[in-house]
Motif scaffolding. Structure first.
Motif, PDB file in Angstrom:
ATOM      1  N   LYS A  92      44.528 -24.131   7.753  1.00 59.06           N
ATOM      2  CA  LYS A  92      43.072 -24.263   7.626  1.00 59.06           C
ATOM      3  C   LYS A  92      42.368 -23.972   8.954  1.00 59.06           C
ATOM      4  O   LYS A  92      41.374 -23.232   9.005  1.00 59.06           O
ATOM      5  N   TRP A  93      42.913 -24.514  10.058  1.00 59.97           N
ATOM      6  CA  TRP A  93      42.254 -24.315  11.350  1.00 59.97           C
ATOM      7  C   TRP A  93      42.499 -22.913  11.902  1.00 59.97           C
ATOM      8  O   TRP A  93      41.614 -22.337  12.566  1.00 59.97           O
ATOM      9  N   TYR A  94      43.682 -22.345  11.633  1.00 62.52           N
ATOM     10  CA  TYR A  94      43.908 -20.950  12.033  1.00 62.52           C
ATOM     11  C   TYR A  94      42.947 -20.027  11.287  1.00 62.52           C
ATOM     12  O   TYR A  94      42.441 -19.051  11.853  1.00 62.52           O
ATOM     13  N   LEU A  95      42.690 -20.345  10.025  1.00 64.00           N
ATOM     14  CA  LEU A  95      41.773 -19.537   9.228  1.00 64.00           C
ATOM     15  C   LEU A  95      40.368 -19.567   9.823  1.00 64.00           C
ATOM     16  O   LEU A  95      39.714 -18.524   9.968  1.00 64.00           O
ATOM     17  N   ARG A  96      39.906 -20.768  10.197  1.00 59.92           N
ATOM     18  CA  ARG A  96      38.569 -20.876  10.776  1.00 59.92           C
ATOM     19  C   ARG A  96      38.493 -20.147  12.121  1.00 59.92           C
ATOM     20  O   ARG A  96      37.500 -19.476  12.428  1.00 59.92           O
ATOM     21  N   SER A  97      39.547 -20.274  12.911  1.00 60.68           N
ATOM     22  CA  SER A  97      39.593 -19.580  14.191  1.00 60.68           C
ATOM     23  C   SER A  97      39.601 -18.063  13.992  1.00 60.68           C
ATOM     24  O   SER A  97      38.884 -17.324  14.676  1.00 60.68           O
ATOM     25  N   ALA A  98      40.409 -17.595  13.039  1.00 60.80           N
ATOM     26  CA  ALA A  98      40.534 -16.162  12.764  1.00 60.80           C
ATOM     27  C   ALA A  98      39.215 -15.582  12.263  1.00 60.80           C
ATOM     28  O   ALA A  98      38.781 -14.509  12.702  1.00 60.80           O
ATOM     29  N   ALA A 126      48.663 -10.694   5.384  1.00 59.61           N
ATOM     30  CA  ALA A 126      49.332 -10.775   6.683  1.00 59.61           C
ATOM     31  C   ALA A 126      49.060  -9.509   7.484  1.00 59.61           C
ATOM     32  O   ALA A 126      48.670  -9.571   8.663  1.00 59.61           O
ATOM     33  N   PHE A 127      49.244  -8.363   6.837  1.00 58.46           N
ATOM     34  CA  PHE A 127      48.994  -7.083   7.509  1.00 58.46           C
ATOM     35  C   PHE A 127      47.547  -6.991   7.979  1.00 58.46           C
ATOM     36  O   PHE A 127      47.272  -6.578   9.120  1.00 58.46           O
ATOM     37  N   LYS A 128      46.613  -7.376   7.116  1.00 61.28           N
ATOM     38  CA  LYS A 128      45.189  -7.301   7.442  1.00 61.28           C
ATOM     39  C   LYS A 128      44.863  -8.105   8.703  1.00 61.28           C
ATOM     40  O   LYS A 128      44.162  -7.619   9.606  1.00 61.28           O
ATOM     41  N   TRP A 129      45.419  -9.328   8.809  1.00 62.72           N
ATOM     42  CA  TRP A 129      45.094 -10.169   9.961  1.00 62.72           C
ATOM     43  C   TRP A 129      45.840  -9.725  11.217  1.00 62.72           C
ATOM     44  O   TRP A 129      45.308  -9.835  12.327  1.00 62.72           O
ATOM     45  N   PHE A 130      47.063  -9.225  11.058  1.00 65.11           N
ATOM     46  CA  PHE A 130      47.752  -8.657  12.214  1.00 65.11           C
ATOM     47  C   PHE A 130      46.971  -7.468  12.770  1.00 65.11           C
ATOM     48  O   PHE A 130      46.882  -7.279  13.986  1.00 65.11           O
ATOM     49  N   LEU A 131      46.413  -6.656  11.855  1.00 65.43           N
ATOM     50  CA  LEU A 131      45.632  -5.492  12.277  1.00 65.43           C
ATOM     51  C   LEU A 131      44.402  -5.925  13.072  1.00 65.43           C
ATOM     52  O   LEU A 131      44.099  -5.364  14.133  1.00 65.43           O
ATOM     53  N   LYS A 132      43.684  -6.934  12.562  1.00 65.70           N
ATOM     54  CA  LYS A 132      42.501  -7.429  13.267  1.00 65.70           C
ATOM     55  C   LYS A 132      42.880  -7.956  14.659  1.00 65.70           C
ATOM     56  O   LYS A 132      42.208  -7.681  15.657  1.00 65.70           O
ATOM     57  N   MET A 140      50.834 -10.043  20.869  1.00 63.80           N
ATOM     58  CA  MET A 140      51.761 -10.476  19.819  1.00 63.80           C
ATOM     59  C   MET A 140      51.322  -9.918  18.475  1.00 63.80           C
ATOM     60  O   MET A 140      52.156  -9.530  17.643  1.00 63.80           O
ATOM     61  N   GLY A 141      50.022  -9.850  18.246  1.00 62.70           N
ATOM     62  CA  GLY A 141      49.511  -9.230  17.027  1.00 62.70           C
ATOM     63  C   GLY A 141      49.896  -7.762  16.960  1.00 62.70           C
ATOM     64  O   GLY A 141      50.239  -7.241  15.892  1.00 62.70           O
ATOM     65  N   GLN A 142      49.870  -7.079  18.105  1.00 60.76           N
ATOM     66  CA  GLN A 142      50.263  -5.665  18.150  1.00 60.76           C
ATOM     67  C   GLN A 142      51.746  -5.508  17.814  1.00 60.76           C
ATOM     68  O   GLN A 142      52.140  -4.610  17.068  1.00 60.76           O
ATOM     69  N   ASN A 143      52.574  -6.410  18.352  1.00 61.81           N
ATOM     70  CA  ASN A 143      54.001  -6.371  18.029  1.00 61.81           C
ATOM     71  C   ASN A 143      54.233  -6.613  16.542  1.00 61.81           C
ATOM     72  O   ASN A 143      55.011  -5.894  15.889  1.00 61.81           O
TER      73      ASN A 143
END
Length: 447
Positions: A92-98, A126-132, A140-143
């Motif tokens: 929930k908190w990762y979602l708000r932060s993201a 997962a792919f969508k948020w890694f891309l953002k 780490m998101g790039q990896n």
């Protein structure tokens, strides 16, 4: 000469003053200062480490709308820092932060969606948020985005894009990205093969403390990839990897000892009283009572990838003795008889004359099936991935793999499977759904 103690005192005083300023602003309601204060308490900067206070200040910062605070609050819930572990609250908190644009939160949210932590697994999200996260500059998101492109997770597989994102992550200092970039150069994934560059990136990853990079650097030194062969350096890097908890590094150390690789032979007196698992001294037979190793005779297939996958099964703590795979000497297979032909290879029956006692006790037979693979003198990476998946899902298959062998004449590799009596394994598994019975037939005969 400069007084070092004096400089250290100045640094400590500066950190304590900084902490007091954060405390004053935080108590006045400044959400950014509340985040900074939480960080000070979590890490013990300018004050005594206190995880409960860290959690409380992250909570106040997060509730005040600070996106970094929301990310760190998610971390507290994920790891149980200063509070009870709660993966749903972490999500929930990762979602708000993201959603607030924090690239760290976006990376963590992608990880939660990829693995189904605190939410339903969703690889496309997962792919969508890694891309953002990656586009926001998070290394780490790039990896992780590179991994998605390499494996086809939530998107179309694209090895060139995988390479590009690993490169950005690696150049940004991400240790996993450096290791994965090394793999790309070594195995020609999305780029031209370049063993010297592979070695250099493994070295960067290893020196940064990444256990996977340390293991791969050990492999470079062991066989001479991009550098001069050096068994002593190979052993030392495998040891660092093993100490970091990497299973491949641990199995490599066991392999060095069990096969008495020359470095271990030369240093036997130095190593013989040191447990190869936990590093305790004054042990017998290289292991102590707390480090239980499977007793396996010295062996090697002569193929690094085959050895690694067998060692992976042997180092799995959850695998039973009859579930681990072995390298089976082809000369130990007698009365080899042809049974059938499939698109993937040919099927043969044989007797395994020195079948391990624990395997015989479980299956009550030494009869096995050999699935010889066409043109398999060189085993492909795709096939090795299938083998790995088979082992990880071993509880679902009624045709367990017992090991791997190689025809001494044709040099073709063969999977050694349990032989089903009466020649018809489907009749013995009528309770299986038809889709699984069809899969099992395909797994035996090939496409």
């Amino acid at each position: 000469m400069e007084n070092i103690n004096s400089n250290e005192n100045k640094t400590i005083n500066y950190k304590e003053e900084e902490f007091r300023q954060y405390l004053k602003l935080a108590e006045e309601g400044n959400s950014e200062a509340q985040f900074d204060l939480g960080w000070c308490y979590e890490k013990g900067i300018g004050t005594t480490k206190n995880e409960e206070k860290a959690f409380q200040w992250y909570l106040r910062s997060a509730e005040g709308g600070e996106h970094s605070g929301q990310n760190n609050l998610g971390w507290c819930y994920e790891e149980g820092i200063g509070t009870t572990k709660d993966e749903e609250k972490a999500f929930k908190w990762y979602l708000r932060s993201a959603e607030g644009g924090n690239s760290h939160g976006q990376q963590k949210l992608g990880y939660f969606y990829q693995n189904g932590i605190g939410t339903t697994k969703d690889e496309e999200k997962a792919f969508k948020w890694f891309l953002k996260s990656a586009e926001g500059g998070n290394h780490m998101g790039q990896n992780n985005l590179g991994w998605c492109y390499e494996q086809g997770i939530g998107t179309t597989k694209d090895e060139e894009k995988a390479f590009q994102w690993y490169l950005r992550a690696a150049e940004g200092g991400n240790l996993l990205g450096q290791n994965n970039l090394g793999c790309c150069y070594e195995k020609e994934i999305g780029t031209t093969k370049d063993e010297e560059k592979a070695f250099q990136w493994y070295l960067k990853s290893a020196e940064g403390g990444e256990p996977l990079g340390q293991n791969n650097l050990g492999w470079c030194y062991e066989v001479g990839i991009g550098t001069t062969k050096d068994e002593e350096k190979a052993f030392q890097w495998y040891l660092k990897s093993a100490e970091g908890g990497e299973k491949y590094g641990q199995s490599s150390i066991e392999y060095f000892h069990r096969n008495e690789i020359s470095y271990v032979k030369k240093n036997k007196n130095k190593l013989e009283n040191k447990c190869i698992n936990c590093e305790n001294l004054n042990q017998q037979n290289n292991t102590c009572s707390d480090s239980k190793l499977i007793e396996i005779p010295k062996w090697t297939s002569g193929n690094y990838d085959v050895d690694k996958i067998i060692q992976m099964t042997q180092s799995d703590e959850n695998a039973k003795q009859w579930e681990i795979w072995r390298w089976i000497d082809y000369s130990k297979l007698k009365n080899v008889k042809y049974l059938a032909e499939g698109g993937f290879g040919s099927i043969w029956k044989a007797e395994w004359i020195d079948v391990p006692e624990e395997v015989f006790e479980f299956y009550k037979s030494n009869q096995v099936v050999l699935k010889k693979l066409k043109n398999s003198q060189e085993i492909s990476s795709e096939f090795l991935k299938e083998l790995t998946a088979n082992f990880q899902c071993r509880d679902k298959y009624v045709l367990p793999i017992l090991g791997i062998t190689q025809d001494s004449m044709t040099k073709e590799y063969a999977i050694v499977l349990r032989y089903m009596k009466n020649g018809n394994f489907l009749n013995q598994n009528k309770s299986l759904p038809w889709i699984e019975r069809i899969w099992l037939l395909n797994s035996l005969l090939g496409d």
